[in-house]
Design a protein around this motif. Structure first.
Motif, short mmCIF file in Angstrom:
data_model
loop_
_atom_site.label_atom_id
_atom_site.label_comp_id
_atom_site.label_asym_id
_atom_site.label_seq_id
_atom_site.Cartn_x
_atom_site.Cartn_y
_atom_site.Cartn_z
N GLN A 149 37.52 46.13 41.59
CA GLN A 149 37.27 47.14 42.61
C GLN A 149 36.47 48.29 42.01
O GLN A 149 36.75 48.72 40.88
CB GLN A 149 38.62 47.68 43.11
CG GLN A 149 38.52 48.43 44.39
CD GLN A 149 39.84 48.39 45.16
OE1 GLN A 149 40.89 48.09 44.60
NE2 GLN A 149 39.79 48.68 46.44
N SER A 150 35.49 48.76 42.76
CA SER A 150 34.78 49.96 42.31
C SER A 150 34.63 50.87 43.53
O SER A 150 35.10 50.53 44.62
CB SER A 150 33.41 49.60 41.73
OG SER A 150 32.47 49.34 42.74
N GLU A 185 29.83 49.93 41.07
CA GLU A 185 29.60 51.21 40.39
C GLU A 185 30.44 51.20 39.13
O GLU A 185 31.63 50.92 39.18
CB GLU A 185 30.04 52.38 41.30
CG GLU A 185 29.16 52.60 42.50
CD GLU A 185 27.79 53.14 42.14
OE1 GLU A 185 27.67 53.77 41.06
OE2 GLU A 185 26.84 52.91 42.90
N THR A 186 29.82 51.50 38.00
CA THR A 186 30.52 51.28 36.74
C THR A 186 31.25 52.51 36.19
O THR A 186 31.79 52.49 35.11
CB THR A 186 29.54 50.77 35.67
OG1 THR A 186 28.43 51.64 35.65
CG2 THR A 186 29.10 49.36 35.97
N ASP A 187 31.25 53.63 36.98
CA ASP A 187 31.96 54.81 36.45
C ASP A 187 33.47 54.65 36.52
O ASP A 187 34.20 55.21 35.71
CB ASP A 187 31.51 56.10 37.18
CG ASP A 187 31.70 55.99 38.68
OD1 ASP A 187 31.93 54.87 39.17
OD2 ASP A 187 31.61 57.02 39.36
N THR A 190 38.39 48.89 38.58
CA THR A 190 39.79 48.45 38.44
C THR A 190 39.83 46.94 38.59
O THR A 190 39.36 46.40 39.59
CB THR A 190 40.69 49.10 39.52
OG1 THR A 190 40.60 50.51 39.37
CG2 THR A 190 42.14 48.66 39.37
N PHE A 191 40.37 46.29 37.58
CA PHE A 191 40.54 44.84 37.67
C PHE A 191 42.03 44.56 37.91
O PHE A 191 42.89 45.16 37.28
CB PHE A 191 40.09 44.14 36.37
CG PHE A 191 40.29 42.66 36.43
CD1 PHE A 191 39.38 41.86 37.10
CD2 PHE A 191 41.40 42.06 35.85
CE1 PHE A 191 39.57 40.49 37.20
CE2 PHE A 191 41.60 40.69 35.93
CZ PHE A 191 40.68 39.90 36.62
N SER A 364 42.44 50.03 34.98
CA SER A 364 41.22 50.77 35.34
C SER A 364 40.47 51.15 34.09
O SER A 364 41.07 51.45 33.05
CB SER A 364 41.60 52.04 36.10
OG SER A 364 42.15 51.69 37.34
N PHE A 365 39.17 51.10 34.17
CA PHE A 365 38.35 51.43 33.00
C PHE A 365 36.98 51.91 33.45
O PHE A 365 36.59 51.75 34.61
CB PHE A 365 38.22 50.22 32.07
CG PHE A 365 37.72 48.98 32.75
CD1 PHE A 365 36.37 48.69 32.79
CD2 PHE A 365 38.60 48.10 33.37
CE1 PHE A 365 35.91 47.56 33.43
CE2 PHE A 365 38.15 46.96 34.01
CZ PHE A 365 36.80 46.69 34.04
#
Lengths: 373, 185
Positions: A149-150, A185-187, A190-191, A364-365
């Protein structure tokens, strides 16, 4: 004793090629060289900051912004070694994450990620948490509900594959491929994994060919899997569908045996629903029950009178609903099996993956920073 | 001798010491030269990268056997999954009929011919053992080739000694039947 002597003599001749052994010796030498370089580099990192302390203050902000950028996977030994083992060519494209979440005594760790546009590949691992039971023993499977999820939304499609089990660390690795509707969006990403199947049971079962039918009614079913073209060629039974029917449901159809309705099959197990010799082929139909809580596989092996084993030539898969439950059926075909030719034996290796664990793990990362800290 | 050189020597010695054992076991389990080549490389690459420390030689040997059996299980599992995984299964079946598949079979035949030239009996014995289910092949190999006792096999494979004993009896019976069918007892 005679058998042992002959067996030893036979296997004495089985040895690896010299080139293969040389390759491993070379790999050992290379690994040693890398280790030596890494040790030197570690030593240099300890000395250099002391020598350059004054200059370092001036460029402190730059260094901070650089170090919080994601380092390549190759810079972290655990991830690097794992990815190198799977695909050395890919190792440098993955960003190591190494963030974990523990629930229900199981730790899920997002090991490394590669995101490009709306495509993402994620390496994750599962491991028994310290002091917890022995659930993750290398034989688990991901089950429903995993995704990425982004801010722009969630992945809409995904697939996963077993990447390996490390008996030393007790980690079971998986590669998950995901696709979003829009670019991720890579900021903040959440996997999550909602559930896993944690145990596999296997059994070997004889299937009595004396029960095989020689006449059986066929029915057309809409397939969920299998190669319908090859099926039609092998069985010489191809359902005729009008253009209108195809427009209504473009999924392929196949003619299979009409033997036992879903209502008479086990929802939580295997049912051999029918065996028949038809047009020189042996057909075996098996209902795998309700696959939403346990994944079931069957591998059928047909043995002729000389003991030669063969697997089926084709199979198709479809679903039938009964009492609100979707039953999964498989029909297998062994081509050119003459019912009168001699003593055949059929057995199946039945495998069930169960032990449904709902953990709802999520990590989350951040993949990138803008370098302005 | 310096530490890295000692480690290098130890790696080399261990690879040479267990090369044949790992390869034979892999071949007994996966039944194919090319797959055995892959398993062999995976086991030793894993060993080199992990550099595990062993308490003694027995521990070391057990580690290599376990690693080989586990790699073979993974291989078997992935082969099974691709066979039963819906649409994919037929791609695999198609591949076995492909040019690459034919080349692979030819290579395997050449390997067998080279290994057993002039002695059909050994080749036939290996072929008979190959017909046994995987769980039996492991035990037959460890018992008859590696001279391991039931207790040792049970420890390495993490199976109960009674299970190992039963499987060994079944394997012998099945093998005897296959040998008799082939007129080779």
């Amino acid at each position: 004793m005679m058998f042992q002597k002959n067996y030893k003599k036979a296997y004495d001749a089985i040895i690896p090629d010299n080139a293969l052994v040389e390759k491993m010796l070379l790999l050992a030498a290379e690994e040693e060289e890398q280790e030596r370089r890494a040790a030197k580099s570690r030593q240099a990192r300890v000395v250099r900051p002391m020598l350059t302390m004054a200059a370092a203050i001036g460029i402190f902000m730059t260094i901070v912004s650089l170090t919080i950028m994601p380092v390549l996977a190759a810079n972290i030994p655990a991830v690097y070694r794992f990815l190198q083992g799977i695909s050395p060519a890919l190792a440098d494209f993955f960003v190591p994450i190494e963030k974990s979440c523990t629930k229900k005594g199981i730790t899920m760790q997002v090991e490394a990620v590669c995101v490009e546009g709306n495509q993402a590949e994620v390496y994750i691992s599962f491991q028994d948490a310290e002091g917890a039971g022995n659930v993750i023993n290398g034989e688990i499977d991901l089950w429903t509900g995993y995704g990425l999820q982004s801010r722009t939304g969630c992945s809409v499609m995904g697939g996963h594959g077993f990447a390996g089990y490390d008996a030393e660390t007790g980690k079971s690795y998986w590669k998950v491929s995901l696709q979003g509707r829009d670019d991720f969006e890579t900021d903040k990403l959440t996997f999550y994994v909602y559930s896993i199947l944690s145990s596999i049971s296997e059994e070997e079962r004889e299937i009595d060919l004396r029960e095989a039918l020689t006449e059986v009614e066929l029915q057309n079913v809409t397939l969920s899997g299998g190669s319908w073209t090859a099926w039609a060629e092998l069985t010489s039974h191809s359902p005729r569908r009008t253009d209108e029917e195809r427009r209504e449901d473009p999924r392929p159809a196949a003619a299979v045996m009409k033997v036992k309705p879903a209502g008479e099959c086990l929802a939580d197990g295997f049912t051999v629903t029918g065996i028949a010799f038809l047009d020189g082929n042996l057909r075996v139909q098996i209902c795998m029950g309700d696959q939403s809580r346990a994944v079931r596989h069957v591998r059928l092996l047909l043995t002729d009178e000389s003991g030669n084993e063969r697997t089926c030539d084709n199979s198709v898969m479809w679903k039938e609903s009964w009492g609100g439950v979707a039953y999964t059926f498989y029909e297998y075909v062994f081509a050119n099996v003459d019912a009168d030719a001699g003593a055949y034996a059929l057995y199946g290796l039945f495998c069930e993956e169960s032990g449904y664990v709902e953990g709802d793990w999520s990590v989350s990362f951040t993949l990138e920073t803008d370098g302005e800290e | 001798m310096k530490e890295p050189e000692e480690r290098q020597e130890r790696l080399k010695k261990t690879i040479l010491q267990y090369s044949e054992m790992v390869y034979r076991l892999a071949y007994a389990l996966v039944k194919d030269k090319y797959d055995a080549d892959d398993i062999y490389q995976e086991v030793f690459a894993g060993y080199i990268r992990k550099n595990p420390q062993f308490q003694n030689e027995e521990h070391e040997k057990a580690w290599f056997i376990r690693a080989t059996v586990n790699r073979c299980k993974n291989f078997w599992k992935s082969a099974w999954q691709s066979r039963t995984g819906g649409f994919d299964e037929n791609e695999e079946q198609g591949a076995s009929k492909s040019y690459a598949g034919r080349l692979r079979r030819r290579g395997e035949e050449a390997f067998a011919a080279q290994r057993y030239a002039g002695d059909g009996q050994e080749a036939e014995l290996i072929e008979k053992v190959k017909l046994l289910p995987e769980k039996y092949r492991t035990i037959i190999h460890l018992f008859y080739y590696e001279d391991m006792s039931v207790e040792e096999i049970s420890t390495v494979l993490k199976r109960k000694p009674s299970t190992v004993r039963t499987q060994l009896t079944r394997a012998r019976r099945l093998l005897k039947k296959k040998m008799e069918e082939g007129g080779n007892v």
